[in-house]
Design an enzyme around this catalytic site. Sequence first.
Site, PDB file in Angstrom:
ATOM      1  N   GLU A 105     -45.017  34.530  27.546  1.00 32.88           N
ATOM      2  CA  GLU A 105     -44.247  36.020  27.647  1.00 32.88           C
ATOM      3  C   GLU A 105     -43.066  35.741  26.465  1.00 32.88           C
ATOM      4  O   GLU A 105     -42.958  36.667  25.681  1.00 32.88           O
ATOM      5  CB  GLU A 105     -43.725  36.550  28.978  1.00 32.88           C
ATOM      6  N   THR A 158     -67.114  26.452  40.714  1.00 28.78           N
ATOM      7  CA  THR A 158     -67.284  26.461  42.134  1.00 28.78           C
ATOM      8  C   THR A 158     -66.341  27.417  43.024  1.00 28.78           C
ATOM      9  O   THR A 158     -65.230  27.331  42.575  1.00 28.78           O
ATOM     10  CB  THR A 158     -67.269  25.123  42.681  1.00 28.78           C
ATOM     11  N   ASP A 282     -50.738  39.558  30.015  1.00 28.93           N
ATOM     12  CA  ASP A 282     -49.961  40.595  29.577  1.00 28.93           C
ATOM     13  C   ASP A 282     -49.344  40.034  28.157  1.00 28.93           C
ATOM     14  O   ASP A 282     -48.884  40.643  27.128  1.00 28.93           O
ATOM     15  CB  ASP A 282     -49.040  41.096  30.480  1.00 28.93           C
ATOM     16  N   TYR A 358     -54.665  37.065  35.662  1.00 29.38           N
ATOM     17  CA  TYR A 358     -54.891  35.754  34.773  1.00 29.38           C
ATOM     18  C   TYR A 358     -56.317  35.492  34.504  1.00 29.38           C
ATOM     19  O   TYR A 358     -57.136  36.203  35.137  1.00 29.38           O
ATOM     20  CB  TYR A 358     -54.123  34.684  35.595  1.00 29.38           C
ATOM     21  N   TYR A 454     -63.231  52.950  40.951  1.00 33.05           N
ATOM     22  CA  TYR A 454     -64.531  52.283  40.511  1.00 33.05           C
ATOM     23  C   TYR A 454     -64.994  50.963  41.581  1.00 33.05           C
ATOM     24  O   TYR A 454     -65.503  50.217  41.099  1.00 33.05           O
ATOM     25  CB  TYR A 454     -64.491  51.721  39.154  1.00 33.05           C
TER      26      TYR A 454
END
Length: 689
Positions: A105, A158, A282, A358, A454
Site C-alpha cells: 500500500e 493442495t 488493492d 489476496y 452471481y
Amino acid sequence: MRVHRGSPVETSTRARSRKKGRRLWVAGAVALSLPLGLTLAGSGTAAPSAADGIDAQQYEDQFLELYDKIKDPANGYFSPEGIPYHAVETLIVEAPDHGHETTSEAYSYLIWLEAQYGQVTGDWGPFNDSWALMEEYMIPGAVDQPTNSFYDPSSPATYAPESNDPSNYPAALDGNVPVGDDPLANELSSTYGTDDIYAMHWLQDVDNVYGYGNTPGDPCGNNADGPSFINTFQRGPQESVWETVPHPSCDDFTFGGENGYLDLFTDDAAYATQWRYTNAPDADARAVQAAYWANQWATEQGNQGAVADTVAKAAELGDYLRYSMYDKYFKQVGECVGPTQCPAGNGKNSSQYLMSWYFAWGGALDASAGWAWRIGSSFNHFGYQNPLAAYALSNDSALIPDSPTAGDDWGTSLDRMVEFYRWLQSDEGGIAGGANNSWDGAYAQPPAGTSTFYGMWYDEDPVYHDPPSNEWFGMQAWSMQRLAEYYYESGDALAGEVLDKWVAWVLPEVTVGNGADFAIPSTLSWSGQPDTWNPDNPGDNSDLHVTVASHSQDVGVAGSLANALSFYAAATGDTAAQETAAGLLDALVANSDDLGVATEEERTDFGRFDDEVYVPAGFSGTMPNGDVVEPGSTFESIRSFYHDDPNWPQVEEYLNGGDAPTFTYHRFWAQADIAIALATYTNLFGDEG
C-alpha cells in the site's frame, strides 16, 4: 474500445476544457472557499456556493509544501534505501505491527504521489524512480521465488480448510479435495518468457526489526541488514493483528521451532523449507491507477515518452493482478458448497471477476524438491475494488496487458465491479461488506436465505472480524474515490447512480468548523442484507441498513474523502460536494505541523499488548532475538523490542492501570492521500485563464 453502460453525460453539462494538462469542468462547478464556522450538511444536489472566486491555485501550493515535508529526509518518512515506512513513528500497531514496517500500500501511494508531482511540475523522474524502487524491493525477484518452473497449472495447490478461530490451526492439508485448473499460468509464462510472478508481496520489515533479514536477492539472509519480506495473518478472520506470529516469507527453519513456523499454520506429514508471498490486490491496482493518470498527464504535457516504460510495466503488473479474480482453489464460482462436492473449475469459470482480498504463491527452497503452488482468494470486499484500474486495463491502449485474454478479462471485471457496488448499496447509501465463494473459508453451507451475487454469498464482514471489516469508513472513502475517478472519465450511468446516493448519504455526516475543526464518519454499524442480485432488475435493498456510529478526525480518510468529492463534483457540477471537499482540505491544512498533517489519537486498543497469541500445544520455538514462542505467549512477549521504544513507557503505564496513551502519528499513506487531494482540487477546478 469497450463501451459500458450508458453514454457519457452530455457535453452541455460536462463541458471539458484542458489547460496545461488540467481538467476544468466549466459548466455548473464553481471553485469555492469556506468561511470560518461554516458547518457543511449537503444533500448531494447542487447548492449555492459559499464564496465565489477563490484561487484554487492555493491547494496546489499547499500540495508542494506538504510534498516537501514528506520528501525531506530529516522528517523520517523513508528508510536509507528510500523505502516509505508505514509511519514516521515506530510504536504503532495496525495491519503492520510496527511503524517501520511497510506495505505494498505504501509503495503504491508513493507511486501515486509522484504521479501527481509530475502533473504539477512536469518532472517525471520521481515517478519513474518510485516504480523502480517498488520493483527492486517489493516485487520478489527470480532468486526470491526460485522454483516456479515446477508449478503445475493443472494442480495449483493442495486444499486446506480455513477456520473462524485461530485455535483450530494448524489446518490439515487434504489432497482428496479436487482443485481446479489455473487458466492464467501458461498464458503469462508465454507472454513474458518466465514462470515468475510480477506482483508485490504485501508486508516488509524495512529496518529488519525482527531479524529475519531475507533481503531481495538473498532470500534467506538470516539477520542480514536491510528490508525483509515477512508475513503475519494466516489463521482465519478472527485472528486480529494482536494474535499473530510474525514469520519470514522465506522459512529455512533457522528460526521458530523444529519446522520453522510452518506447523503453526499447516498440519502436514512432513515439512520442507519454502518461500511464499501474499499479494494485496488493492495496492497493485492503485499503482496501475497512478500509472493511468501519469500517462494521461504526461501526454497532455506532450511528454508521454517520459513515462512510457513505466506505464508498460504497470500493464504487466495488471496482467498478473488477474490472479486476484480467482477462487482460492480455482473452484467453480457460484453455489459452491462442500469441499468435495463443489466442482473444480475449468477455464474462466473459476473467476469471480472481482478483486479478492489476496492471491498467494510459493514453493520449495530446495531446487531439487521440484514443487510450487498458487492460490487465489474466495473473499471479495467492496473496499478493494478499483474500477478506474479495470477501466485503464481494458480501455487504454497503453495499459491493456499483452496477454491475449487480459483486456477482455478486465473489461468483464469492470462491469462486475460496478454491479457489485450497486448490489451492496444500503438503503441509506453506504456500501456494505462483500461476497464470498467459500462460506467460512471451507466451502460450507451458508445460512438459509443468504442473498447472492452471481451465486456468491453476501458476507457482512468479509476476511476479518476483529474488528469487523465493514465498520471502518476509510474503506468507503478509498473505494468511492476510485469509482468517482472512473465516473469522471467514463460517464458510466450505473456508477453515477451509486455515487449520487452515496454522496447524499455522506455529506450530512461531514462537519467543518473553525480552523482545524472537522469531523467525518469513522465507525459504521450494519443490519440486514441486500436483495439477491438481478442485473436486469436490481432490488432496492430496503432491508440493508447502515448508521454512522461515531465520527473522527482521521486525516488520511478525510483527504481521500475530499478527493472523492472533488471528482464527483467535477463530473456533475455538484457545488455541495465541492464545498465540502474544499472545506475538508482547508481544515486538514490547518492541522499541519512540522512533519505533515496530523491530529492526536487516543489508543485504547493498546491494552491488547497483553493479548495471548494462540500457540498449539507441543510447539516451542524462538524469534530471532530469542523471544520464546510457546503456549501462553502474548503479543508483547514475542515482540520484546518494543520495550526499547521511546514511547513504550506510555503503553506500559496504561497496561498497569493508567490512562490510555495518546500519540500523534504521521502515516505515510495518509500524508500522501492528503497531498494528492490538494493537487487534485487545483487540477479539477483551477482556472489559469
